[in-house]
Design a protein around this motif. Structure first.
Motif, PDB file in Angstrom:
ATOM      1  N   PRO A   1      -7.456   0.602  10.709  1.00 33.07           N
ATOM      2  CA  PRO A   1      -7.878  -0.792  10.754  1.00 33.07           C
ATOM      3  C   PRO A   1      -7.121  -1.553   9.662  1.00 33.07           C
ATOM      4  CG  PRO A   1      -9.756   0.676  10.342  1.00 33.07           C
ATOM      5  CD  PRO A   1      -8.522   1.501  10.306  1.00 33.07           C
ATOM      6  N   ALA A   2      -6.686  -2.756   9.969  1.00 28.85           N
ATOM      7  CA  ALA A   2      -5.977  -3.594   8.999  1.00 28.85           C
ATOM      8  C   ALA A   2      -6.758  -4.893   8.859  1.00 28.85           C
ATOM      9  CB  ALA A   2      -4.537  -3.843   9.453  1.00 28.85           C
ATOM     10  N   GLY A   3      -7.774  -4.860   8.048  1.00 26.99           N
ATOM     11  CA  GLY A   3      -8.661  -6.011   7.931  1.00 26.99           C
ATOM     12  C   GLY A   3      -9.540  -6.103   9.163  1.00 26.99           C
ATOM     13  N   GLU A   4     -10.028  -7.298   9.424  1.00 31.42           N
ATOM     14  CA  GLU A   4     -10.925  -7.524  10.555  1.00 31.42           C
ATOM     15  C   GLU A   4     -10.203  -7.777  11.869  1.00 31.42           C
ATOM     16  OE1 GLU A   4     -14.371  -7.456  10.610  1.00 31.42           O
ATOM     17  OE2 GLU A   4     -14.135  -6.596   8.599  1.00 31.42           O
ATOM     18  N   ASP A   5      -8.933  -8.213  11.789  1.00 29.98           N
ATOM     19  CA  ASP A   5      -8.267  -8.717  12.984  1.00 29.98           C
ATOM     20  C   ASP A   5      -6.990  -7.986  13.374  1.00 29.98           C
ATOM     21  OD1 ASP A   5     -10.140 -10.844  13.280  1.00 29.98           O
ATOM     22  OD2 ASP A   5      -9.123 -11.904  11.652  1.00 29.98           O
ATOM     23  N   ALA A   6      -6.660  -6.889  12.690  1.00 32.41           N
ATOM     24  CA  ALA A   6      -5.385  -6.236  12.971  1.00 32.41           C
ATOM     25  C   ALA A   6      -5.502  -4.720  12.870  1.00 32.41           C
ATOM     26  CB  ALA A   6      -4.306  -6.753  12.024  1.00 32.41           C
ATOM     27  N   ILE A   7      -4.449  -4.067  13.354  1.00 33.95           N
ATOM     28  CA  ILE A   7      -4.396  -2.604  13.411  1.00 33.95           C
ATOM     29  C   ILE A   7      -2.996  -2.168  13.000  1.00 33.95           C
ATOM     30  CG2 ILE A   7      -4.533  -0.609  14.949  1.00 33.95           C
ATOM     31  CD1 ILE A   7      -6.120  -2.578  16.866  1.00 33.95           C
ATOM     32  N   LEU A   8      -2.919  -1.189  12.107  1.00 30.69           N
ATOM     33  CA  LEU A   8      -1.639  -0.593  11.722  1.00 30.69           C
ATOM     34  C   LEU A   8      -1.529   0.771  12.383  1.00 30.69           C
ATOM     35  CD1 LEU A   8       0.973  -0.316  10.011  1.00 30.69           C
ATOM     36  CD2 LEU A   8      -0.494   0.617   8.191  1.00 30.69           C
ATOM     37  N   THR A   9      -0.402   1.032  13.027  1.00 31.94           N
ATOM     38  CA  THR A   9      -0.148   2.325  13.657  1.00 31.94           C
ATOM     39  C   THR A   9       1.114   2.914  13.053  1.00 31.94           C
ATOM     40  OG1 THR A   9      -1.154   1.563  15.701  1.00 31.94           O
ATOM     41  CG2 THR A   9       0.253   3.513  15.847  1.00 31.94           C
ATOM     42  N   ALA A  10       1.028   4.176  12.628  1.00 39.61           N
ATOM     43  CA  ALA A  10       2.175   4.895  12.067  1.00 39.61           C
ATOM     44  C   ALA A  10       2.472   6.101  12.940  1.00 39.61           C
ATOM     45  CB  ALA A  10       1.887   5.327  10.636  1.00 39.61           C
ATOM     46  N   VAL A  11       3.754   6.323  13.208  1.00 42.03           N
ATOM     47  CA  VAL A  11       4.213   7.459  14.001  1.00 42.03           C
ATOM     48  C   VAL A  11       4.934   8.404  13.050  1.00 42.03           C
ATOM     49  CG1 VAL A  11       5.649   8.177  15.944  1.00 42.03           C
ATOM     50  CG2 VAL A  11       4.464   5.970  16.020  1.00 42.03           C
ATOM     51  N   VAL A  12       4.475   9.677  12.998  1.00 42.13           N
ATOM     52  CA  VAL A  12       5.034  10.643  12.040  1.00 42.13           C
ATOM     53  C   VAL A  12       5.264  11.996  12.699  1.00 42.13           C
ATOM     54  CG1 VAL A  12       3.959   9.512  10.041  1.00 42.13           C
ATOM     55  CG2 VAL A  12       2.742  11.333  11.213  1.00 42.13           C
ATOM     56  N   PRO A  13       6.192  12.811  12.147  1.00 40.96           N
ATOM     57  CA  PRO A  13       6.397  14.167  12.665  1.00 40.96           C
ATOM     58  C   PRO A  13       5.240  15.081  12.259  1.00 40.96           C
ATOM     59  CG  PRO A  13       7.875  13.741  10.816  1.00 40.96           C
ATOM     60  CD  PRO A  13       7.146  12.455  11.104  1.00 40.96           C
ATOM     61  N   PRO A  14       5.130  16.268  12.892  1.00 41.81           N
ATOM     62  CA  PRO A  14       3.973  17.136  12.655  1.00 41.81           C
ATOM     63  C   PRO A  14       3.853  17.672  11.235  1.00 41.81           C
ATOM     64  CG  PRO A  14       5.577  18.241  14.054  1.00 41.81           C
ATOM     65  CD  PRO A  14       6.045  16.826  13.868  1.00 41.81           C
ATOM     66  N   GLU A  15       4.948  17.790  10.512  1.00 43.28           N
ATOM     67  CA  GLU A  15       4.886  18.359   9.163  1.00 43.28           C
ATOM     68  C   GLU A  15       4.512  17.352   8.083  1.00 43.28           C
ATOM     69  OE1 GLU A  15       9.063  16.994   9.973  1.00 43.28           O
ATOM     70  OE2 GLU A  15       7.680  18.255  11.067  1.00 43.28           O
ATOM     71  N   THR A  16       4.223  16.122   8.461  1.00 46.92           N
ATOM     72  CA  THR A  16       3.876  15.066   7.503  1.00 46.92           C
ATOM     73  C   THR A  16       2.588  15.398   6.770  1.00 46.92           C
ATOM     74  OG1 THR A  16       4.924  13.428   8.914  1.00 46.92           O
ATOM     75  CG2 THR A  16       3.377  12.601   7.277  1.00 46.92           C
ATOM     76  N   ASP A  17       2.588  15.169   5.466  1.00 50.99           N
ATOM     77  CA  ASP A  17       1.390  15.331   4.639  1.00 50.99           C
ATOM     78  C   ASP A  17       0.483  14.127   4.910  1.00 50.99           C
ATOM     79  OD1 ASP A  17      -0.549  15.553   2.676  1.00 50.99           O
ATOM     80  OD2 ASP A  17       0.858  15.545   0.990  1.00 50.99           O
ATOM     81  N   LEU A  18      -0.546  14.335   5.720  1.00 55.55           N
ATOM     82  CA  LEU A  18      -1.414  13.225   6.111  1.00 55.55           C
ATOM     83  C   LEU A  18      -2.222  12.667   4.945  1.00 55.55           C
ATOM     84  CD1 LEU A  18      -2.644  14.245   9.674  1.00 55.55           C
ATOM     85  CD2 LEU A  18      -0.784  12.713   9.037  1.00 55.55           C
TER      86      LEU A  18
END
Length: 168
Positions: free
Chosen positions: A85-102
């Motif tokens: 969630p990015a505040g009340e009105d937006a959404i952030l989406t990140a695309v990462v490879p499987p080895e990424t440290d979440l």
């Protein structure tokens, strides 16, 4: 710096901070694309799916009593898609490879999502042309608005239905 440039700069900053990120998208909660730093996929579809996924994730979190959603992680064989969630009105989406440290990704992306949400909220003002004026008469009929009224001119053909902007 205009808002579009500020939004893109924030997406670029996130990608510089977490180099594993192969793409990032900022969407409005209605699924419309706001800004994209993504290659290899249609950012409009990612924006729409992000809104749907975040809505479902938020419902699950509340249904089981876990409070507001912090992020939704979708793991595929070739990587992850993480939606914040990015505040009340937006959404952030990140695309990462499987080895990424979440854990590291979350530490960087959550504050970035809040900054992006604040930037988006600052410019998200209702348009005077599309605002429905309030009425003081509680028995007055509701104003009628059709979906067609919100579309750019030329996208709807009276004889042929929907028309893509590039098709005549």
């Amino acid at each position: 710096m205009n808002t579009d440039a500020a939004l893109l700069a924030e997406l670029h900053r996130l990608r510089r901070t977490v180099p594993e990120i192969s793409g990032a998208v900022l969407a409005a909660v209605d699924g419309l694309l706001v800004a994209s730093d993504l290659s290899g996929a249609d950012p409009h579809h990612i924006a729409a799916l992000s809104a749907a996924g975040l809505g479902i994730g938020d419902r699950f979190a509340h249904l089981v009593g876990h409070g507001p959603l912090r992020e939704s992680v979708i793991r595929g064989a070739e990587g992850c898609v993480v939606v914040y969630p990015a505040g009340e009105d937006a959404i952030l989406t990140a695309v990462v490879p499987p080895e990424t440290d979440l854990t590291r990704l979350h530490a960087e992306a959550r504050p970035a999502a809040q900054r992006l949400g604040a930037l988006w909220a600052a410019v998200r003002q209702p348009s005077v042309a599309t605002a429905i004026p309030p009425t003081t008469d509680p028995d007055a009929p509701l104003a009628t608005r059709t979906p067609m009224a919100a579309l750019p001119a030329g996208l709807w053909s009276e004889t042929g239905g929907w028309r893509s902007p590039g098709r005549q």
